[in-house]
Motif scaffolding. Sequence first.
Motif, mmCIF file in Angstrom:
data_model
loop_
_atom_site.group_PDB
_atom_site.id
_atom_site.type_symbol
_atom_site.label_atom_id
_atom_site.label_comp_id
_atom_site.label_asym_id
_atom_site.label_seq_id
_atom_site.Cartn_x
_atom_site.Cartn_y
_atom_site.Cartn_z
ATOM 1 N N LYS A 147 11.353 -12.999 3.288
ATOM 2 C CA LYS A 147 10.004 -12.401 3.326
ATOM 3 C C LYS A 147 9.474 -12.013 1.937
ATOM 4 N N LEU A 148 10.386 -11.690 1.022
ATOM 5 C CA LEU A 148 9.960 -11.216 -0.303
ATOM 6 C C LEU A 148 10.132 -12.304 -1.360
ATOM 7 N N ASP A 149 9.454 -12.118 -2.496
ATOM 8 C CA ASP A 149 9.721 -12.947 -3.675
ATOM 9 C C ASP A 149 11.139 -12.614 -4.140
ATOM 10 N N LEU A 150 11.984 -13.651 -4.240
ATOM 11 C CA LEU A 150 13.392 -13.429 -4.592
ATOM 12 C C LEU A 150 13.544 -12.745 -5.947
ATOM 13 N N VAL A 200 19.824 -19.904 -15.606
ATOM 14 C CA VAL A 200 19.527 -18.460 -15.623
ATOM 15 C C VAL A 200 20.342 -17.744 -14.542
ATOM 16 N N GLY A 201 20.473 -18.391 -13.368
ATOM 17 C CA GLY A 201 21.270 -17.811 -12.287
ATOM 18 C C GLY A 201 22.714 -17.604 -12.702
ATOM 19 N N SER A 202 23.232 -18.529 -13.516
ATOM 20 C CA SER A 202 24.615 -18.392 -13.991
ATOM 21 C C SER A 202 24.754 -17.208 -14.954
ATOM 22 N N VAL A 203 23.714 -16.955 -15.751
ATOM 23 C CA VAL A 203 23.720 -15.765 -16.633
ATOM 24 C C VAL A 203 23.787 -14.501 -15.778
ATOM 25 N N PHE A 204 22.974 -14.492 -14.701
ATOM 26 C CA PHE A 204 23.000 -13.346 -13.790
ATOM 27 C C PHE A 204 24.369 -13.212 -13.111
ATOM 28 N N SER A 205 24.945 -14.345 -12.716
ATOM 29 C CA SER A 205 26.247 -14.330 -12.061
ATOM 30 C C SER A 205 27.313 -13.761 -13.010
ATOM 31 N N ALA A 263 14.803 -11.243 -14.623
ATOM 32 C CA ALA A 263 14.626 -11.861 -13.301
ATOM 33 C C ALA A 263 13.231 -12.450 -13.147
ATOM 34 N N LEU A 264 12.263 -11.814 -13.775
ATOM 35 C CA LEU A 264 10.871 -12.257 -13.617
ATOM 36 C C LEU A 264 10.609 -13.581 -14.334
ATOM 37 N N THR A 265 11.545 -14.009 -15.207
ATOM 38 C CA THR A 265 11.330 -15.273 -15.930
ATOM 39 C C THR A 265 11.725 -16.487 -15.096
ATOM 40 N N MET A 266 12.474 -16.273 -13.987
ATOM 41 C CA MET A 266 12.903 -17.408 -13.161
ATOM 42 C C MET A 266 11.717 -17.950 -12.370
ATOM 43 N N ARG A 267 11.777 -19.260 -12.087
ATOM 44 C CA ARG A 267 10.711 -19.815 -11.243
ATOM 45 C C ARG A 267 11.168 -19.758 -9.799
#
Length: 517
Positions: A332-335, A274-279, A501-505
């Motif tokens: 500090k935050l949820d990524l 999923v990170g690669s899709v975002f990238s 983004a909310l689907t990532m763990r």
Amino acid sequence: MNPAAEPELTPRRVAAFIFMVFGMFMAILDIQIVSASLAEIQAGLGASSDEISWVQTAYLVAEVIMIPLSGLLGRMMSTRYLFAISAAGFTLSSFLCATSSTINEMILWRAVQGFIGGGMIPSVFAAAFTIFPPNKRNIVSPIIGLVATLAPTVGPTVGGYLSHALSWHWLFLVNVPAGIAVTIGVLTLVDFDEPDWSLFKTFDWLGLVALAGFLGGMEFVLEEGPGNDWFQDEAVAILFIVMVVGGIATFWRSFTRKNPVVDFSAFGDVNFAVGSVFSFTMGIGLYGMVYLYPVYLGQIRGYDSLMIGETVFVSGLAMFVTAPIAGILSSKLDLRLMLLAGFLGFGISSWMLTGLTADWDFHELLWPQVLRGVALMMCMVPINNLALGTLPPQKMKNASGLYNLTRNLGGAVGLAMINQMLTDRQALHAARLSEAVSWSNPEALSQLDMLAANITSRGFDGQTGALKQMVGRVTQQAAVMSFVDVFLVIGGLFAALAFLALTMRPPSSRAGAGGGH
């Protein structure tokens, strides 16, 4: 190094990492530093407009082949030797670019520069996630994120200044002292891993040829397709076939060989996939916007490379200021919430540009650029941590190459789509505006009469001049409307992806601390 052990962070390793980051900055900067000054290079080498585009294309095609290959080379040669050879080769080829006397020489050395320089980029990402303990990631990730996004953003500015103040040769000569320093620094300080020369015995040369055909062909098709009517052009059609055959062969060899040129197994990790899709999407937005602003300012506003550089510098400044804040927030935050905010911010910054007119200047473009710079850093840090933070160290070198490749391919696909859309939409808007500006339109006729009277008063042929000016106005307005269409599509794409983004763990512990535990 025992994968289960916490990496030991020494001053020597920090210094080595700084040298590596500087090398990566040079390699990424060199894609864009030339883009604002192509006209000067074209004049200097007596090249045609078709030939000069190859100064960019040769670099991109060669770089995109090396980036995924660097994973295997890094394991075989060690980070130290791969990076030092890359930095030294990049420095030498930069010098040879500066001393080129013909366009063919320049294209050859740009290809060498792109290929060798491409080895530096993934090595930095891999080093960051293997030599730093997880609790230091919120410091390291903003640094590499800043460099990866800032370098292409400030490239046109730096290029504009250098070619104006000195000459186009300095676009390349500026790399020489820095490259020598990086080479010596890396050879002296880097000690993260040992080479494994036995991998050379099983090196898949056929796989390398397939990879070069696949990625090189894809980059060529995407670069040259929009301007050459795609498959109507013989070279584009042939290289599309090379790309398809190379792609099939690359994937087949990757899944059937023990030691493939590119190992795709990292995509089995959900976060990395999923990170690669975002990238990839980041590449579309990052390189797309870096391309669109100068094109608008050059074509519509008539700016030269220095004025363009001064106008687009703002987003780089915003990134620089935001990087440390993004680092603090990432611990500090949820990524995933940071990613959501970053993508939405980028979408809004594109949407703000949909009111664009032919009169927009530095002041109108200021806030969309500031928001884009802030949003890019808010995206980049969590994407790096989420995508690479959960992988074991032994997969890191290959994964880093693939991850950086997705960003570059996103840029290539994005630019192809943007160029095609600008061409198609401009033709459509021009046709519609021409229908409206007809002899039966009283407003159009009164405008023509005013223009004609103005031109006649200066002693020229009023009717002919007025018609030419009216055609120019229609063409310019059609171009501006096509830019608005592109900004609207980019804004919509980022807004839609924000919610993915909310689907990532989230990584198992703070700030992507999963690496190797």
